[in-house]
Each structure stands twice: as structure tokens, then as C-alpha cells.
Design an enzyme around this catalytic site. Structure first.
Site, PDB file in Angstrom:
ATOM      1  CG  ASP A 157       5.514  -3.346   0.156  1.00  9.30           C
ATOM      2  OD1 ASP A 157       4.821  -3.824  -0.763  1.00  9.30           O
ATOM      3  OD2 ASP A 157       5.560  -3.835   1.297  1.00  9.30           O
ATOM      4  CG  ASP A 180       3.171  -6.411  -2.759  1.00  9.01           C
ATOM      5  OD1 ASP A 180       1.983  -6.536  -3.114  1.00  9.01           O
ATOM      6  OD2 ASP A 180       3.616  -6.965  -1.733  1.00  9.01           O
ATOM      7  CG  ASP A 184       1.676  -2.910   1.890  1.00 11.04           C
ATOM      8  OD1 ASP A 184       0.799  -2.181   1.373  1.00 11.04           O
ATOM      9  OD2 ASP A 184       2.039  -3.988   1.386  1.00 11.04           O
ATOM     10  NE  ARG A 236      -4.431  -5.479  -0.982  1.00  8.42           N
ATOM     11  CZ  ARG A 236      -3.407  -6.332  -1.007  1.00  8.42           C
ATOM     12  NH1 ARG A 236      -2.168  -5.884  -0.816  1.00  8.42           N
ATOM     13  NH2 ARG A 236      -3.609  -7.616  -1.237  1.00  8.42           N
TER      14      ARG A 236
END
Length: 345
Positions: A157, A180, A184, A236
Site C-alpha cells: 500500500d 495494492d 487503505d 474503490r
């Protein structure tokens, strides 16, 4: 329903965030206008001065023993130019304002613990090859500010807010080409604001909630996403599980191939005042194998886009903080003009 903390005083976004998009847009729209004036001082001095600026949204709320998000302002200011230096200061058990100068190469994720401000100097600060993890299972990443940094080519991330980190402000950054997720937020983290960031050249953009089986996230993950530019990213923006309320306002969605916002697993998401352009599925309730979430949409614009899905009711963010909504028709102008690095002073 979770207990609501006392409502904080009204926050005026433009009085707190220097170099806002509205100011930039006004200057750019005036034909032949002179460049926007900036405060005097070197880039390092300007970055240090930015440490005193305040968060809005959920990061401004008084809760869990904090009266908002102040980062490392109580500690000394240091400048770092290498991954080793950044890891050292980010992991120290005391407040620091950490100024990132130039391109910093990382070999993986480094842990950021409580009471840190990590601020880019000028318009060239970059973290590449790795990312920042806010907190570990034994060392919390509470009260952290990350601003004015370009994140590229992370090995995992770019930024992970995890392990019950709370009071986090991520503002005026540029995120692209991670492995990734770009940003997040998960594992019972709470009271986070994500504002004025540019997300591009990536697929999995902003996950909110660890997994369909991690029910400990219920009652946590209160996050504000405002004035971000989701620029050709696939999905997302965010994808939400369990959280309530999640406040998604005044963001610019353009050419998002899979979807804009997804509310799943009984999350409660308010989507308002956004501009969706060429997004076939702007809002989902439920996605893939995840069960439906609650989502309320209001005052959004859908241009060459599909119809949103909605379901149920959501706790109003105004029960936590005050905010002012920009007209959604202005979002395609003010957001690209104001997001990313080199905008704060």
C-alpha cells in the site's frame, strides 16, 4: 448505533487550508491574471508553517481523548532526505514534524507511530518503492498528518491506516502506481479525513474496511473524503464495509471503469455534492461477494454516467462536525485546480 461525541465547533475549510482550490480556480479563470501570491519564505519554512494548519471533517472531531488532529506540532521539526532517516523519526515515541525533501526511496512499508506530521517540501517531495503504515499492533499510529507528498510505485500500500489508528489527516497528496491499495483504512481505525488528493494510474484506490469477516470494524472507520480527484482509477473510491457514517462529498470522479463508491456489509455512506463524469456505475449498494450496504445520495451530478443505487438511511455527518458544501457544478474546476502537491503554503 454508536455513541456520538459532542459536536465540535464549525470548521471553515477555506480559513484553515491555505492554497485552497477555490483560490487557485479564481486565479486561473481570470484572463491574464498574475500568479497567486504565496507567503514569503523558503520551501522548508513554508512546509514547517503548514504544520500548524488544522484538519476538518472527522479528523477534527473531539473523541478518544483527542481534541482533533494536530500531528507532531508539539515536537521539533526535522528534514529527511532518505528512507532510513524517515523510518527513524517516524518510529520515535515522541512528537515530530518531519519534512520530506526530494525523492525518498523505501524498500517496503515503514511504521509511523503517534504524534507525527509528515510534510513534503515544495512540489518535489516523493516517497517511492514503499509506503507508510500508521501504527502496529503494539504501537498506535494516532494523531498523524500526511500532506504534500507524491507516492509512487509502492511495493504494497502507499498508505495504510490500520491497527486502531485514529485521528489521521491525509491532505494534498498525489497517489499513483502502487502494488495494492493507494490508501487503505482498516482494522478499527477511526476519525480520518482524506482531502484534496489526486489519485490516478491505478486500480484499487481507497479501501475502507478490512474484509467481509472482520466485523470488529463495525462502529469504527468514521472517515470523510472530500475534494479528491479520482482520475481514471478503476474502483474503490471508496469501497466500504461496516463503517458509519462515511462522508463522501465534493469529489470529482472521471472515467472510473468499474465503479465510483461501493457501500457493503451494512455500512452507512452519505454521497453528496460530487461530480461523476463517464462513470457507468457511480454508486453501488453491495459489490462482488459482499452484502449490501446502506447509501444515501443527494445533490450529485451524473454526466454521461449511470444511475446510482441507494438503500436505507445513514447517520448524518453533521451530528459530528459542520461543513460547507461547494456547488457540485463547480467541482470539475476547483478540484483539479487544487488537488495534489505544491498547493499548500
Amino acid at each position: 448505533m454508536t455513541e456520538v461525541p459532542p459536536r465540535t465547533a464549525a470548521v471553515t475549510r477555506r480559513s484553515l487550508l491555505a492554497g485552497t482550490a477555490a483560490t487557485v480556480a479564481a486565479a486561473s479563470l481570470a484572463v491574464g491574471a498574475a500568479p497567486r501570491a504565496r507567503a514569503a519564505g523558503s520551501p522548508v519554512q513554508l512546509a514547517a508553517a503548514a504544520a500548524a494548519q488544522s484538519a476538518d471533517g472527522f479528523a477534527s472531531v473531539s473523541a478518544l481523548g483527542l481534541t482533533g488532529t494536530t500531528g507532531g506540532v508539539a515536537g521539533p521539526t526535522v528534514t529527511v532526505t532518505s528512507g532510513a532517516q524517515l523510518a527513524d523519526y517516524a518510529g520515535r515515541n515522541s512528537p515530530y514534524v518531519i519534512l520530506v525533501s526530494g525523492r525518498v526511496q523505501l524498500g517496503g512499508m515503514i511504521t509511523v507511530v503517534a504524534d507525527k506530521s509528515i510534510l513534503g517540501v515544495g512540489s518535489t517531495a516523493e516517497i517511492t518503492g514503499g509506503g507508510l503504515q500508521l501504527g502496529s499492533t503494539t504501537r498506535p499510529g494516532n494523531n498523524v498528518i500526511i500532506r504534500n507528498i507524491r507516492f509512487t510505485r509502492a511495493s504494497d500500500d502507499s498508505v495504510s491506516v490500520t491497527n486502531r489508528a485514529h485521528h489521521v489527516w491525509i491532505d494534498h497528496c498525489d497517489f499513483s502506481q502502487g502494488y495494492d491499495g493507494l490508501l487503505d483504512i482498516k482494522r478499527e481505525s477511526d476519525y480520518v479525513t482524506v482531502s484534496w488528493n489526486h489519485f490516478h494510474d491505478h486500480s484499487k484506490t481507497c479501501l475502507l474496511g478490512h474484509s467481509d469477516t472482520y466485523t470488529a470494524d463495525r462502529g469504527k472507520l468514521r472517515v470523510t473524503y472530500h475534494h479528491n480527484f479520482f482520475d481514471g482509477t478503476d474502483q474503490r473510491h471508496p469501497r466500504v464495509r461496516f463503517a458509519e457514517p462515511v462522508h463522501v462529498y465534493n469529489n470529482y470522479y472521471r472515467n472510473n471503469t468499474l465503479y465510483g463508491v461501493a457501500s457493503t456489509e451494512d455500512a452507512g455512506v452519505l454521497v453528496e455534492g460530487n461530480y461523476f463524469e463517464n462513470v457507468a456505475h457511480p454508486i453501488y449498494s453491495g459489490y462482488d461477494d459482499s452484502g449490501p450496504g446502506r447509501v444515501v445520495e443527494r445533490n450529485n451530478l451524473y454526466v454521461d454516467s449511470g444511475a446510482p443505487q441507494t438503500l436505507g438511511t445513514v447517520i448524518e455527518p453533521r451530528t459530528y462536525y459542520a461543513y460547507t458544501l461547494d456547488a457540485p457544478s463547480t467541482v470539475p474546476t476547483i478540484v483539479p485546480a487544487g488537488v495534489g502537491v505544491g498547493r499548500i503554503a
